[in-house]
Design a protein around this motif. Structure first.
Motif, PDB file in Angstrom:
ATOM      1  N   VAL A   1      91.783 -58.092  13.571  1.00 15.05           N
ATOM      2  CA  VAL A   1      92.518 -58.430  12.351  1.00 15.05           C
ATOM      3  C   VAL A   1      93.145 -59.813  12.478  1.00 15.05           C
ATOM      4  CG1 VAL A   1      94.476 -57.816  10.883  1.00 15.05           C
ATOM      5  CG2 VAL A   1      92.980 -56.030  11.766  1.00 15.05           C
TER       6      VAL A   1
ATOM      7  N   LEU B   1     100.585 -55.669   5.364  1.00 13.91           N
ATOM      8  CA  LEU B   1      99.138 -55.488   5.372  1.00 13.91           C
ATOM      9  C   LEU B   1      98.864 -54.211   6.164  1.00 13.91           C
ATOM     10  CD1 LEU B   1      98.035 -59.141   6.331  1.00 13.91           C
ATOM     11  CD2 LEU B   1      98.534 -58.231   4.051  1.00 13.91           C
TER      12      LEU B   1
ATOM     13  N   LYS C   1      94.587 -52.596   3.494  1.00 15.51           N
ATOM     14  CA  LYS C   1      93.364 -53.025   4.171  1.00 15.51           C
ATOM     15  C   LYS C   1      92.213 -52.091   3.784  1.00 15.51           C
ATOM     16  CE  LYS C   1      95.903 -54.407   8.361  1.00 15.51           C
ATOM     17  NZ  LYS C   1      96.092 -54.129   9.798  1.00 15.51           N
ATOM     18  N   PRO C   2      90.998 -52.633   3.596  1.00 14.11           N
ATOM     19  CA  PRO C   2      90.650 -54.055   3.608  1.00 14.11           C
ATOM     20  C   PRO C   2      91.004 -54.720   2.280  1.00 14.11           C
ATOM     21  CG  PRO C   2      88.700 -52.769   3.172  1.00 14.11           C
ATOM     22  CD  PRO C   2      89.807 -51.774   3.402  1.00 14.11           C
TER      23      PRO C   2
END
Length: 246
Positions: free
Chosen positions: A34, A99, A122-123
Motif C-alpha cells: 500500500v 484509508l 480500499k481499493p
C-alpha cells in the motif's frame, strides 16, 4: 518496534528549496504494498512524502514532521488507527483522511467521530484520492488564514513560513517555527507552559517544562536584540510566555 520515517528525495539547489516548501504528507499504513502504491500515486512533485508503519511511529512522525495532511490506515499492528486519530486530535487539527478496508457505517462513524476529516474505502482510484487530498487541504487553508505578524524589526509571515529580522531572513528549526507560529497566533496573550507543550509536543510532554525553556532560549538567541532582556517573547513567571503584540 517503530518504523523509520521515510522522506522522498528532492533535488539539489532551487529544486530542493522548492521541495522544502511543499505540503508535507504523512502516509500511515503497515502494508508495504500500500505504501508503494501511495508513493507512486503521490510522488508527483506536489507533496513532500513521509511514512510510518505503525501507530507509535505515526504519532512520533506527526509530532516531528508537522504534516499538512495525514493518510491514516485503521488496521495497524500496535494500536487501532482510531486511537491514533484521537491522540493526534488532542493537540493538532491537521486534516486526516482514513484509508481502510473497513466499510461498515460503524467504522466510518467511529473514525469521523474520533476526528478524521474524510474516509476512503480500499481499493480506491488515484484520481479520487488526489481529489480528496485537494479538498482537505483547501478546506484547511480556508479555515486557518495565515496572518503576517510585524513588531518593530521582527516579521513572521505564516503563509510563506518565513521569519525576518531587520529585513533579513532568520533560519529557525521546524520546532522553533511551530513555537513562534503558536505565539504569533496568540500575540498579546499569555500562553501557559502546559498549553504550549501540549500544542507543540503533545500531551505526553505537558510536564516537560525544560524542553520548552530550551527552545524558547534558542529562539530568543535568534530574534531578540538582547536575549538576556527579551523584548519580543516575555516570560510570565510561573505561568508561561507572551509574544508582544503588534
Amino acid at each position: 518496534m517503530a518504523s523509520a520515517i521515510r522522506t522522498e528525495s528532492v533535488g539539489a539547489g532551487t529544486e530542493k528549496q522548492r521541495g522544502e516548501n511543499l505540503p508535507r504528507l504523512l502516509m500511515v499504513d503497515d502494508e508495504l504494498a500500500v505504501l508503494r502504491f501511495l508513493r507512486a500515486a503521490l510522488n508527483t512533485g506536489e507533496f513532500r512524502l513521509y511514512e510510518a508503519q505503525n501507530g507509535h511511529a505515526a504519532l512520533a512522525a506527526a509530532a516531528a514532521v508537522r504534516p499538512d495532511i495525514i493518510l491514516q490506515d485503521l488496521g495497524l499492528p500496535d494500536m487501532d488507527g482510531v486511537e491514533v486519530i484521537k491522540r493526534i486530535r488532542e493537540w493538532s487539527q491537521v486534516p486526516i483522511i482514513v484509508l481502510s478496508v473497513r466499510d461498515s457505517d460503524d467504522d466510518k462513524v467511529g473514525a469521523l467521530d474520533a476526528g478524521a476529516d474524510d474516509y476512503l474505502i480500499k481499493p480506491f482510484s488515484v484520481a479520487e484520492l488526489q481529489a480528496r487530498i485537494r479538498v482537505s487541504l483547501r478546506r484547511s487553508l480556508q479555515q486557518a488564514p495565515e496572518p503576517v505578524y510585524r513588531c518593530n524589526e521582527l516579521e513572521v509571515d505564516l503563509a510563506l513560513r518565513r521569519v525576518l529580522l531587520s529585513g533579513k531572513e532568520v533560519q529557525v528549526t521546524p520546532t522553533e517555527y511551530e513555537l513562534l507560529r503558536l505565539l504569533v497566533t496568540h500575540a498579546g496573550r499569555v500562553l501557559t507552559h502546559s498549553q504550549i507543550l501540549k500544542q507543540i509536543w503533545g500531551v505526553a510532554y505537558v510536564e516537560q517544562q525544560n524542553v520548552l525553556r530550551v527552545n524558547i532560549r534558542n529562539l530568543r538567541q535568534k530574534i531578540e536584540p538582547d536575549p538576556s532582556r527579551p523584548f519580543y517573547i516575555t516570560t510570565e513567571v510561573g505561568v508561561g510566555y507572551r509574544l508582544r503584540s503588534e
